[in-house]
Design an enzyme around this catalytic site. Structure first.
Site, mmCIF file in Angstrom:
data_model
loop_
_atom_site.group_PDB
_atom_site.id
_atom_site.type_symbol
_atom_site.label_atom_id
_atom_site.label_comp_id
_atom_site.label_asym_id
_atom_site.label_seq_id
_atom_site.Cartn_x
_atom_site.Cartn_y
_atom_site.Cartn_z
ATOM 1 N N HIS A 32 0.813 -1.226 0.000
ATOM 2 C CA HIS A 32 0.000 0.000 0.000
ATOM 3 C C HIS A 32 0.840 1.267 0.000
ATOM 4 O O HIS A 32 0.343 2.337 -0.307
ATOM 5 C CB HIS A 32 -0.941 -0.018 1.211
ATOM 6 C CG HIS A 32 -2.008 -1.063 1.089
ATOM 7 N ND1 HIS A 32 -3.272 -0.774 0.648
ATOM 8 C CD2 HIS A 32 -1.973 -2.399 1.307
ATOM 9 C CE1 HIS A 32 -3.988 -1.892 0.619
ATOM 10 N NE2 HIS A 32 -3.225 -2.891 1.016
ATOM 11 N N ASP B 73 3.331 9.375 -0.581
ATOM 12 C CA ASP B 73 2.176 8.582 -0.168
ATOM 13 C C ASP B 73 1.954 7.498 -1.220
ATOM 14 O O ASP B 73 2.044 7.787 -2.417
ATOM 15 C CB ASP B 73 0.930 9.487 -0.101
ATOM 16 C CG ASP B 73 -0.007 9.112 1.043
ATOM 17 O OD1 ASP B 73 -0.045 7.921 1.395
ATOM 18 O OD2 ASP B 73 -0.692 9.999 1.562
HETATM 19 P P1 ADQ Z 1 -3.079 5.792 4.964
HETATM 20 O O1 ADQ Z 1 -1.683 6.259 5.121
HETATM 21 O O2 ADQ Z 1 -3.823 5.534 6.220
HETATM 22 O O3 ADQ Z 1 -3.158 4.500 4.040
HETATM 23 P P2 ADQ Z 1 -5.084 7.114 3.130
HETATM 24 O O4 ADQ Z 1 -4.889 6.494 1.811
HETATM 25 O O5 ADQ Z 1 -5.389 8.569 3.049
HETATM 26 O O6 ADQ Z 1 -3.826 6.971 4.099
HETATM 27 O O7 ADQ Z 1 -6.298 6.383 3.823
HETATM 28 C C1 ADQ Z 1 -6.796 6.774 5.049
HETATM 29 C C2 ADQ Z 1 -8.258 6.351 5.210
HETATM 30 O O8 ADQ Z 1 -8.649 6.627 6.551
HETATM 31 C C3 ADQ Z 1 -9.199 7.128 4.304
HETATM 32 O O9 ADQ Z 1 -10.230 6.292 3.875
HETATM 33 C C4 ADQ Z 1 -9.712 8.243 5.217
HETATM 34 O O10 ADQ Z 1 -11.011 8.696 4.916
HETATM 35 C C5 ADQ Z 1 -9.691 7.603 6.574
HETATM 36 N N1 ADQ Z 1 -9.380 8.620 7.583
HETATM 37 C C6 ADQ Z 1 -8.277 9.373 7.700
HETATM 38 N N2 ADQ Z 1 -8.370 10.219 8.723
HETATM 39 C C7 ADQ Z 1 -9.569 10.022 9.279
HETATM 40 C C8 ADQ Z 1 -10.275 10.603 10.397
HETATM 41 N N3 ADQ Z 1 -9.775 11.589 11.127
HETATM 42 N N4 ADQ Z 1 -11.480 10.120 10.670
HETATM 43 C C9 ADQ Z 1 -12.012 9.143 9.946
HETATM 44 N N5 ADQ Z 1 -11.414 8.572 8.902
HETATM 45 C C10 ADQ Z 1 -10.206 8.988 8.569
HETATM 46 C C11 ADQ Z 1 -2.202 3.614 3.427
HETATM 47 C C12 ADQ Z 1 -1.154 4.293 2.542
HETATM 48 C C13 ADQ Z 1 -1.837 5.136 1.476
HETATM 49 C C14 ADQ Z 1 -2.815 4.278 0.672
HETATM 50 C C15 ADQ Z 1 -3.733 3.485 1.584
HETATM 51 C C16 ADQ Z 1 -4.579 2.501 0.794
HETATM 52 O O11 ADQ Z 1 -0.269 5.105 3.323
HETATM 53 O O12 ADQ Z 1 -0.880 5.729 0.609
HETATM 54 O O13 ADQ Z 1 -3.595 5.115 -0.156
HETATM 55 O O14 ADQ Z 1 -3.002 2.774 2.558
HETATM 56 O O15 ADQ Z 1 -3.802 1.698 -0.035
#
Ligand code: ADQ
Length: 469
Positions: A151, A359
């Site tokens: 990921h 990211d």
């Molecule tokens: P993350 O680093 O966690 O994921 P991201 O891809 O943005 O980052 O996903 C986070 C998820 O958590 C999103 O669905 C978001 O809506 C939710 N989220 C974040 N903050 C929140 C909050 N305060 N309250 C509720 N929900 C929240 C890792 C990798 C990324 C990759 C994903 C998926 O680091 O690059 O995109 O996995 O592969």
């Protein structure tokens, strides 16, 4: 069978990220087992795995001994691999005993999985916690098709070389049948690492040979359930929490950031860009509110505690500098928000401000686009170094180290006319309707089913590691 560090709690998707939902759907469609850590640590030896069946899904969770957690999760996975794979060499902590603990946890998972597997099961392993799981399974005689999806970004060979024991981990990766990555650049880096650092040989059609094994390498950008998230956002718009936020804005434009509190997400630069905007473009003073929702993550790690203290101070200083008695520019919220409410907040925001230093993908950027009102969409300001920037070309793209550039981008986004906002949004939503979470998992599973010397996968043409050139 799906293996990931954390498993989606049965039935509970209120706060679950898009990814957990997508994996749950995959298992619901096909039936299967989801194996992961229970989230619990215990003193002494942990007991046997716990198993819970709900419909067609069986959840199997393991507790970790406190020392195993320290070495595997806090130590090697998040103290070593996470900063290394995000190109933050200065933040890496390495201890041999963490690597040993990491390999031992991979072995323990392998023993549990080997007992559960039937001969025709497909195994889909997720993320940097389990680089060595296939190797451990092969040692136990498992011959099933094993797929791995990363990921987060995969580093260039010159960066990976800094890791003691990298050859062992690369060889372990070749014990999978399929390695999936978010972007072309990540897949190229992995392929080049396999070639240059452990002598794998390209055999064509996106496949590499290392010793007896053939491993396919492919690109599978993670998507979201675009239409479902759009409906969630539209429904949330009139809900009490979203109305409360809307009223509190008193007509000001909302700039919104949503991230785990992590140094990869570029939060310091983001706050500096808000200060720069207010300094250089005083016409926006009192006319904007920047809301950053950043729940504390991995708070037990030193690097994360230090970052948090720095962010608290910067948010406080910026507010003190620009605020008036009835307006503060920054709202800094360290809390999780239920998914449905978050969708409504994203819809309300005039600007989605997503500026990671690196990211894998960044699902928030995609969720922001999906949440918009098609008649009056907001503008996504997105870091070029998020995997999502490879797909969302119509966003306002920024360099996350360039504070002035980000402030200019915010200025342009806030002033952007409706026609241009609509055109940019239409281009972005078309991509997201095509690249959904469902398509992501189907493409991966089809590619995994097609692996094996007899059939092989045409996983993509890989030349040079982009990040190394
Ligand atoms: P993350 O680093 O966690 O994921 P991201 O891809 O943005 O980052 O996903 C986070 C998820 O958590 C999103 O669905 C978001 O809506 C939710 N989220 C974040 N903050 C929140 C909050 N305060 N309250 C509720 N929900 C929240 C890792 C990798 C990324 C990759 C994903 C998926 O680091 O690059 O995109 O996995 O592969």
């Amino acid at each position: 069978m799906i293996v990931s560090n954390r498993v989606g709690t049965p039935g509970g998707t209120r706060t679950a990220g898009g990814l957990v939902v997508a994996l749950q759907d995959a298992l619901r469609d096909r039936g299967g087992v989801w194996v992961g850590w229970s989230g619990e640590t215990v003193q002494g030896e942990p007991g046997p795995a716990k198993s819970l069946r709900r419909g067609r899904i069986t959840y199997v969770t393991l507790d970790l001994a406190r020392e195993a957690y320290e070495a595997f999760y806090a130590g090697f996975a998040n103290g070593t691999l996470w900063p290394l794979f995000h190109y933050r060499l200065g933040l890496i902590a390495f201890r041999r005993r963490d690597l040993e603990g990491y390999l031992a946890v991979n072995e323990r998972f392998a023993r549990t999985i080997a007992e559960l597997l039937r001969p025709d099961d497909l195994v889909w392993v997720h993320d940097y916690h389990f680089l060595a799981l296939a190797a451990a399974l092969r040692r136990l005689g498992v011959a099933n098709r094993l797929g791995f999806f990363l990921h987060i970004p995969f580093p260039a060979p010159e960066v990976l070389r800094a890791l003691p024991g990298h050859e062992r981990l690369l060889r372990a990766l070749a014990d999978y049948d399929l390695l999936g990555f978010q972007t072309d650049s990540d897949a190229r880096c992995a392929a080049e690492g396999l070639e240059r650092l452990v002598g794998a040989e390209a055999v064509g059609e996106g496949r590499w040979r290392l010793g007896e094994r053939i491993v396919a390498v492919g690109v599978f950008p993670v998507g979201i359930e675009t239409d479902g998230f759009a409906r969630l956002a539209a429904r949330a718009a009139d809900g009490p929490e979203v109305s409360r936020l809307a009223e509190s804005l008193a007509g000001r434009a909302l700039i919104l950031g949503v991230d785990r509190l992590d140094y990869s997400k570029g939060l310091l630069g983001r706050l500096q860009a808000i200060a720069e905007l207010l300094e250089r473009r005083p016409q926006w003073r009192r006319r904007i509110t920047f809301l950053q929702i950043a729940p504390v993550s991995r708070g037990e790690l030193r690097q994360y505690r230090a970052l948090r203290a720095e962010l608290d101070a910067l948010a406080g200083r910026t507010n003190a500098r620009f605020a008036d008695v009835d307006w503060t520019p920054i709202r800094w919220v360290n809390r999780n928000v239920p998914r449905a409410v978050l969708a409504g907040y994203l819809r309300l925001a005039r600007v989605g401000f997503v500026t990671p230093l690196r990211d894998g993908m960044n699902l928030v950027a995609k969720e922001y686009v999906a949440a918009q009102d098609p008649e009056d969409p907001g503008v996504l300001v997105l870091s070029r170094l998020a995997g999502a920037a490879e797909e969302l070309r119509s966003a306002v793209l920024v360099d996350p180290l360039d504070v002035e550039g980000m402030a200019e981008a915010l200025d342009a986004a806030l002033a952007m006319p409706l026609d241009e906002r609509r055109a940019r949004w239409a281009a972005a939503i078309a991509v997201l309707r095509d690249h959904t979470a469902a398509r992501w998992r189907m493409r991966f599973l089809e590619a995994l089913e097609a692996t094996g010397p007899a059939t092989g996968t045409a996983a993509g043409v890989l030349t040079r590691c982009a990040a190394a050139t």
